[in-house]
Motif scaffolding. Structure first.
Motif, mmCIF file in Angstrom:
data_model
loop_
_atom_site.group_PDB
_atom_site.id
_atom_site.type_symbol
_atom_site.label_atom_id
_atom_site.label_comp_id
_atom_site.label_asym_id
_atom_site.label_seq_id
_atom_site.Cartn_x
_atom_site.Cartn_y
_atom_site.Cartn_z
ATOM 1 N N LYS A 151 -16.628 51.801 -18.726
ATOM 2 C CA LYS A 151 -15.203 51.869 -18.973
ATOM 3 C C LYS A 151 -14.471 52.410 -17.757
ATOM 4 C CE LYS A 151 -11.683 53.530 -22.122
ATOM 5 N NZ LYS A 151 -10.681 53.176 -21.204
ATOM 6 N N ALA A 152 -15.032 53.419 -17.126
ATOM 7 C CA ALA A 152 -14.380 53.988 -15.944
ATOM 8 C C ALA A 152 -14.248 52.943 -14.846
ATOM 9 C CB ALA A 152 -15.166 55.191 -15.438
ATOM 10 N N ALA A 153 -15.291 52.166 -14.623
ATOM 11 C CA ALA A 153 -15.245 51.132 -13.587
ATOM 12 C C ALA A 153 -14.211 50.066 -13.920
ATOM 13 C CB ALA A 153 -16.620 50.505 -13.418
ATOM 14 N N LEU A 154 -14.120 49.696 -15.184
ATOM 15 C CA LEU A 154 -13.121 48.704 -15.593
ATOM 16 C C LEU A 154 -11.712 49.244 -15.405
ATOM 17 C CD1 LEU A 154 -14.671 47.196 -18.832
ATOM 18 C CD2 LEU A 154 -14.489 46.124 -16.592
ATOM 19 N N ASP A 155 -11.495 50.465 -15.818
ATOM 20 C CA ASP A 155 -10.170 51.066 -15.674
ATOM 21 C C ASP A 155 -9.757 51.133 -14.208
ATOM 22 O OD1 ASP A 155 -10.064 51.327 -18.416
ATOM 23 O OD2 ASP A 155 -10.502 53.475 -18.410
ATOM 24 N N LEU A 156 -10.692 51.489 -13.334
ATOM 25 C CA LEU A 156 -10.396 51.548 -11.901
ATOM 26 C C LEU A 156 -10.119 50.164 -11.326
ATOM 27 C CD1 LEU A 156 -13.101 54.120 -10.790
ATOM 28 C CD2 LEU A 156 -10.628 54.457 -10.676
ATOM 29 N N SER A 157 -10.797 49.160 -11.860
ATOM 30 C CA SER A 157 -10.675 47.794 -11.350
ATOM 31 C C SER A 157 -9.415 47.100 -11.820
ATOM 32 C CB SER A 157 -11.883 46.964 -11.795
ATOM 33 O OG SER A 157 -13.074 47.511 -11.314
ATOM 34 N N GLU A 158 -8.811 47.611 -12.857
ATOM 35 C CA GLU A 158 -7.665 46.957 -13.488
ATOM 36 C C GLU A 158 -6.521 46.716 -12.516
ATOM 37 O OE1 GLU A 158 -7.953 46.722 -17.401
ATOM 38 O OE2 GLU A 158 -7.023 44.980 -16.497
ATOM 39 N N GLY A 159 -6.182 47.681 -11.704
ATOM 40 C CA GLY A 159 -5.026 47.536 -10.839
ATOM 41 C C GLY A 159 -5.343 47.323 -9.378
ATOM 42 N N ARG A 160 -6.595 46.983 -9.089
ATOM 43 C CA ARG A 160 -6.964 46.808 -7.685
ATOM 44 C C ARG A 160 -8.153 45.875 -7.561
ATOM 45 N NH1 ARG A 160 -10.112 52.371 -6.367
ATOM 46 N NH2 ARG A 160 -11.039 51.159 -4.716
ATOM 47 N N ASP A 161 -8.623 45.665 -6.382
ATOM 48 C CA ASP A 161 -9.741 44.768 -6.106
ATOM 49 C C ASP A 161 -11.036 45.344 -6.676
ATOM 50 O OD1 ASP A 161 -11.765 43.201 -5.023
ATOM 51 O OD2 ASP A 161 -10.967 43.257 -2.991
ATOM 52 N N TYR A 162 -11.569 44.678 -7.696
ATOM 53 C CA TYR A 162 -12.770 45.195 -8.352
ATOM 54 C C TYR A 162 -13.967 45.272 -7.410
ATOM 55 C CZ TYR A 162 -15.196 40.685 -8.747
ATOM 56 O OH TYR A 162 -15.854 39.523 -8.465
ATOM 57 N N THR A 163 -13.975 44.482 -6.340
ATOM 58 C CA THR A 163 -15.112 44.499 -5.414
ATOM 59 C C THR A 163 -15.101 45.721 -4.508
ATOM 60 O OG1 THR A 163 -14.000 43.224 -3.666
ATOM 61 C CG2 THR A 163 -15.167 41.974 -5.373
ATOM 62 N N ARG A 164 -14.015 46.468 -4.532
ATOM 63 C CA ARG A 164 -13.903 47.641 -3.655
ATOM 64 C C ARG A 164 -13.990 48.976 -4.397
ATOM 65 N NH1 ARG A 164 -12.545 46.288 1.573
ATOM 66 N NH2 ARG A 164 -11.812 44.153 1.806
ATOM 67 N N VAL A 165 -14.248 48.927 -5.673
ATOM 68 C CA VAL A 165 -14.409 50.165 -6.442
ATOM 69 C C VAL A 165 -15.748 50.786 -6.053
ATOM 70 C CG1 VAL A 165 -14.655 51.145 -8.749
ATOM 71 C CG2 VAL A 165 -12.984 49.352 -8.341
ATOM 72 N N THR A 166 -15.706 52.022 -5.629
ATOM 73 C CA THR A 166 -16.922 52.663 -5.125
ATOM 74 C C THR A 166 -17.681 53.421 -6.204
ATOM 75 O OG1 THR A 166 -15.885 54.763 -4.540
ATOM 76 C CG2 THR A 166 -15.788 53.000 -2.888
ATOM 77 N N ARG A 167 -18.933 53.654 -5.903
ATOM 78 C CA ARG A 167 -19.793 54.434 -6.791
ATOM 79 C C ARG A 167 -19.198 55.816 -7.032
ATOM 80 N NH1 ARG A 167 -24.932 55.295 -3.826
ATOM 81 N NH2 ARG A 167 -23.681 56.800 -2.757
ATOM 82 N N ASN A 168 -18.712 56.439 -5.986
ATOM 83 C CA ASN A 168 -18.156 57.786 -6.127
ATOM 84 C C ASN A 168 -16.880 57.800 -6.949
ATOM 85 O OD1 ASN A 168 -20.265 58.950 -4.736
ATOM 86 N ND2 ASN A 168 -19.228 58.848 -2.767
ATOM 87 N N GLU A 169 -16.044 56.768 -6.809
ATOM 88 C CA GLU A 169 -14.831 56.686 -7.623
ATOM 89 C C GLU A 169 -15.180 56.537 -9.100
ATOM 90 O OE1 GLU A 169 -11.601 54.577 -4.676
ATOM 91 O OE2 GLU A 169 -13.142 53.316 -5.594
ATOM 92 N N ILE A 170 -16.162 55.698 -9.383
ATOM 93 C CA ILE A 170 -16.594 55.513 -10.771
ATOM 94 C C ILE A 170 -17.155 56.824 -11.315
ATOM 95 C CG2 ILE A 170 -18.187 54.310 -12.319
ATOM 96 C CD1 ILE A 170 -18.051 51.942 -10.281
ATOM 97 N N ALA A 171 -17.989 57.473 -10.527
ATOM 98 C CA ALA A 171 -18.598 58.732 -10.953
ATOM 99 C C ALA A 171 -17.530 59.781 -11.250
ATOM 100 C CB ALA A 171 -19.561 59.235 -9.878
ATOM 101 N N GLU A 172 -16.574 59.902 -10.364
ATOM 102 C CA GLU A 172 -15.507 60.894 -10.567
ATOM 103 C C GLU A 172 -14.719 60.588 -11.842
ATOM 104 O OE1 GLU A 172 -11.446 62.352 -8.370
ATOM 105 O OE2 GLU A 172 -13.134 61.800 -7.101
ATOM 106 N N ALA A 173 -14.369 59.324 -12.031
ATOM 107 C CA ALA A 173 -13.598 58.939 -13.220
ATOM 108 C C ALA A 173 -14.397 59.139 -14.502
ATOM 109 C CB ALA A 173 -13.149 57.488 -13.102
ATOM 110 N N ALA A 174 -15.710 58.966 -14.413
ATOM 111 C CA ALA A 174 -16.579 59.114 -15.584
ATOM 112 C C ALA A 174 -17.035 60.559 -15.789
ATOM 113 C CB ALA A 174 -17.792 58.200 -15.452
ATOM 114 N N GLY A 175 -16.790 61.415 -14.805
ATOM 115 C CA GLY A 175 -17.194 62.811 -14.925
ATOM 116 C C GLY A 175 -18.686 63.035 -14.722
#
Length: 90
Positions: free
Chosen positions: A1-25
């Motif tokens: 879910k965190a990765a999807l939420d991050l990808s919603e408003g930007r390029d999904y191919t550029r969502v990083t592991r660390n961004e997903i981790a931070e958003a997911a806690g």
């Protein structure tokens, strides 16, 4: 879910592991264990987007001919394209 939420408003191919981790806690290594490579992470994001009907992400995938996006039903692909038209996305 965190990765999807991050990808919603930007390029999904550029969502990083660390961004997903931070958003997911969680820590980045958890995301790495779950998804491994960037290619696997992208594939997982697109599969989940198709499953959940996240039109903006599916539209991104269609634009770059992502195999997972292309596997979406014709109806879902049409809705994703219409999403782009309705939101003046180019």
């Amino acid at each position: 879910k965190a990765a999807l939420d991050l990808s919603e408003g930007r390029d999904y191919t550029r969502v990083t592991r660390n961004e997903i981790a931070e958003a997911a806690g969680v820590v980045g290594s958890v995301i790495h264990q779950q998804f491994g490579t960037m290619a696997k992470r992208r594939r997982a994001i697109m599969r989940a987007a198709v499953k959940e009907g996240r039109l903006s992400i599916i539209a991104q995938g269609l634009a770059v001919k992502d195999p997972q996006a292309l596997k979406a039903s014709p109806e879902l692909r049409a809705k994703a394209v219409q999403f782009l038209v309705d939101n003046n996305v180019s």
